[in-house]
Write an enzyme that holds these catalytic residues in place. Structure first.
Site, mmCIF file in Angstrom:
data_model
loop_
_atom_site.group_PDB
_atom_site.id
_atom_site.type_symbol
_atom_site.label_atom_id
_atom_site.label_comp_id
_atom_site.label_asym_id
_atom_site.label_seq_id
_atom_site.Cartn_x
_atom_site.Cartn_y
_atom_site.Cartn_z
ATOM 1 N N TYR A 51 -8.190 19.384 82.395
ATOM 2 C CA TYR A 51 -8.039 18.834 81.042
ATOM 3 C C TYR A 51 -9.330 18.149 80.589
ATOM 4 O O TYR A 51 -9.787 18.322 79.461
ATOM 5 C CB TYR A 51 -6.869 17.845 81.067
ATOM 6 N N LYS A 57 -11.693 19.045 77.467
ATOM 7 C CA LYS A 57 -11.868 18.073 76.375
ATOM 8 C C LYS A 57 -13.331 17.642 76.221
ATOM 9 O O LYS A 57 -13.783 17.357 75.107
ATOM 10 C CB LYS A 57 -10.961 16.857 76.596
HETATM 11 P P1 NAP Z 1 2.480 18.417 72.011
HETATM 12 O O1 NAP Z 1 3.467 17.498 71.409
HETATM 13 O O2 NAP Z 1 2.763 19.040 73.341
HETATM 14 O O3 NAP Z 1 2.122 19.556 70.945
HETATM 15 C C1 NAP Z 1 1.237 20.588 71.243
HETATM 16 C C2 NAP Z 1 1.659 21.824 70.498
HETATM 17 O O4 NAP Z 1 0.732 22.886 70.814
HETATM 18 C C3 NAP Z 1 3.057 22.322 70.926
HETATM 19 O O5 NAP Z 1 3.804 22.729 69.827
HETATM 20 C C4 NAP Z 1 2.707 23.496 71.823
HETATM 21 O O6 NAP Z 1 3.709 24.479 71.919
HETATM 22 C C5 NAP Z 1 1.482 24.052 71.128
HETATM 23 N N1 NAP Z 1 0.758 24.978 71.986
HETATM 24 C C6 NAP Z 1 0.639 24.925 73.340
HETATM 25 N N2 NAP Z 1 -0.052 25.994 73.780
HETATM 26 C C7 NAP Z 1 -0.379 26.733 72.687
HETATM 27 C C8 NAP Z 1 -1.070 27.952 72.490
HETATM 28 N N3 NAP Z 1 -1.572 28.635 73.526
HETATM 29 N N4 NAP Z 1 -1.216 28.421 71.229
HETATM 30 C C9 NAP Z 1 -0.687 27.752 70.176
HETATM 31 N N5 NAP Z 1 -0.010 26.605 70.294
HETATM 32 C C10 NAP Z 1 0.143 26.093 71.544
HETATM 33 O O7 NAP Z 1 1.056 17.686 72.211
HETATM 34 P P2 NAP Z 1 0.398 16.432 71.429
HETATM 35 O O8 NAP Z 1 0.581 15.234 72.277
HETATM 36 O O9 NAP Z 1 0.833 16.421 70.018
HETATM 37 O O10 NAP Z 1 -1.151 16.827 71.554
HETATM 38 C C11 NAP Z 1 -1.873 17.421 70.492
HETATM 39 C C12 NAP Z 1 -3.343 17.416 70.881
HETATM 40 O O11 NAP Z 1 -3.787 16.073 71.126
HETATM 41 C C13 NAP Z 1 -3.639 18.178 72.177
HETATM 42 O O12 NAP Z 1 -4.868 18.865 72.054
HETATM 43 C C14 NAP Z 1 -3.760 17.074 73.199
HETATM 44 O O13 NAP Z 1 -4.550 17.462 74.309
HETATM 45 C C15 NAP Z 1 -4.410 15.996 72.378
HETATM 46 N N6 NAP Z 1 -4.240 14.650 72.910
HETATM 47 C C16 NAP Z 1 -3.003 14.090 73.044
HETATM 48 C C17 NAP Z 1 -2.881 12.807 73.547
HETATM 49 C C18 NAP Z 1 -1.556 12.143 73.701
HETATM 50 O O14 NAP Z 1 -1.523 11.022 74.259
HETATM 51 N N7 NAP Z 1 -0.464 12.737 73.246
HETATM 52 C C19 NAP Z 1 -4.031 12.093 73.927
HETATM 53 C C20 NAP Z 1 -5.277 12.692 73.780
HETATM 54 C C21 NAP Z 1 -5.366 13.958 73.264
HETATM 55 P P3 NAP Z 1 4.717 24.391 73.196
HETATM 56 O O15 NAP Z 1 5.582 23.228 72.940
HETATM 57 O O16 NAP Z 1 5.403 25.715 73.176
HETATM 58 O O17 NAP Z 1 3.821 24.208 74.421
#
Ligand code: NAP
Length: 259
Positions: free
Chosen positions: A165, A169
């Site tokens: 990851y 990132k």
């Molecule tokens: P999330 O709730 O898991 O949402 C991610 C979405 O992306 C889900 O709908 C997922 O579908 C979809 N996805 C996964 N693989 C994919 C693919 N190959 N093609 C198209 N869509 C895909 O995650 P989130 O927490 O909102 O995170 C959003 C972004 O913020 C990510 O890049 C994450 O790394 C980053 N981020 C999050 C945090 C945090 O604390 N939450 C912190 C730092 C960075 P599925 O449900 O089917 O997998």
């Protein structure tokens, strides 16, 4: 230039849930036509419905960002429907955590698998490359574009158990700086957002004790909400943010201060 009758068009990857859903809703509310790109069909349709029910304009495409054929097809679809792509929010992401090698009593008992490494790099790094390459020709043609990609505070500082990851990132930050240099002359900016700990599905498995510890070490004293990140995306996507490019905006409640 767009006019009141031809709104700006924003692609939001991972728009079905979490930060992506909040982003799709906020952009629609702010007058953008939104293309939701997500693997998760039901979640993508739910976001689409929420936007249209509120009187917004949106379309859902089932897209696997790790597959170039899928992003190229979806980009053509957006262009066919709306005639342009102004904003790309590279937000889709996954986690597959494991230590590089886990040692117990001096023996290696587990390790991050090749599958875990490849899965995360394919979605979180190559996916950002694929989506950006798919929409940039249109942005160059229209001499306007805003690319906003999701990194993470761990992409800046590292994190235990997240080799895959963190590699992805940190790579997103690197690509962002390259695109700022390559695309600036076409009036296209490229920036990254580095979220801290945000309350979404992705972090639901974190134990309560660890969560409390993180909150105690966050100066603003709370966990981030998806809307906190959506607002940062909206700011960087704004037409008036034209002098900001190659930047990484931390949105983390100050949690990395002093580390
Ligand atoms: P999330 O709730 O898991 O949402 C991610 C979405 O992306 C889900 O709908 C997922 O579908 C979809 N996805 C996964 N693989 C994919 C693919 N190959 N093609 C198209 N869509 C895909 O995650 P989130 O927490 O909102 O995170 C959003 C972004 O913020 C990510 O890049 C994450 O790394 C980053 N981020 C999050 C945090 C945090 O604390 N939450 C912190 C730092 C960075 P599925 O449900 O089917 O997998």
């Amino acid at each position: 230039m767009t006019t009141a009758s031809t709104p700006r068009v924003a692609v939001v990857t991972g728009g079905g849930s979490g930060i992506g859903r909040a982003t799709a809703l906020l952009f629609a509310e702010s007058g953008y036509a939104v293309a939701i790109w997500d693997m998760a069909e039901q979640a993508g349709h739910d976001t689409l419905q929420a936007i249209t029910a509120a009187g917004g304009v949106a379309v859902f495409h089932r897209v696997d960002v790790s597959q170039a054929s899928s992003t190229v097809e979806a980009a053509a679809g957006v262009r066919a429907q709306f005639g342009r792509v102004d904003v790309l929010i590279n937000n889709a992401g996954i986690v597959r955590d494991a230590q590089l090698v886990k040692v117990r009593d001096g023996k290696v008992v587990a390790q991050m698998s090749e599958e875990q490494f490849d899965a995360v790099v394919n979605v979180n790094l190559k996916g950002v490359f694929n989506c950006t390459q798919s929409v940039v020709p249109t942005m160059i043609e229209q001499r306007y574009g805003r690319i906003v990609s999701t990194s993470s505070v761990v992409g800046l500082y590292g994190n235990f158990g997240q080799t895959n990851y963190v590699a992805a990132k940190a790579g997103v930050i690197g690509m962002t700086k390259v695109w700022a240099r390559e695309l600036g002359k076409y009036n296209i900016t490229a920036n990254a957002v580095a979220p801290g700990f945000i309350a979404t599905e992705m972090v639901k498995s974190i134990p309560e004790k660890v969560m409390q510890h993180m909150i105690e070490h966050t100066p603003v004293g709370r966990v981030g909400q998806p809307e906190d990140i959506a607002r940062a995306y909206l700011f960087l996507a704004d037409e008036r943010s034209s002098f900001i490019t190659g930047a990484v905006l931390s949105v983390d409640g100050g949690s990395v201060t002093g580390t």
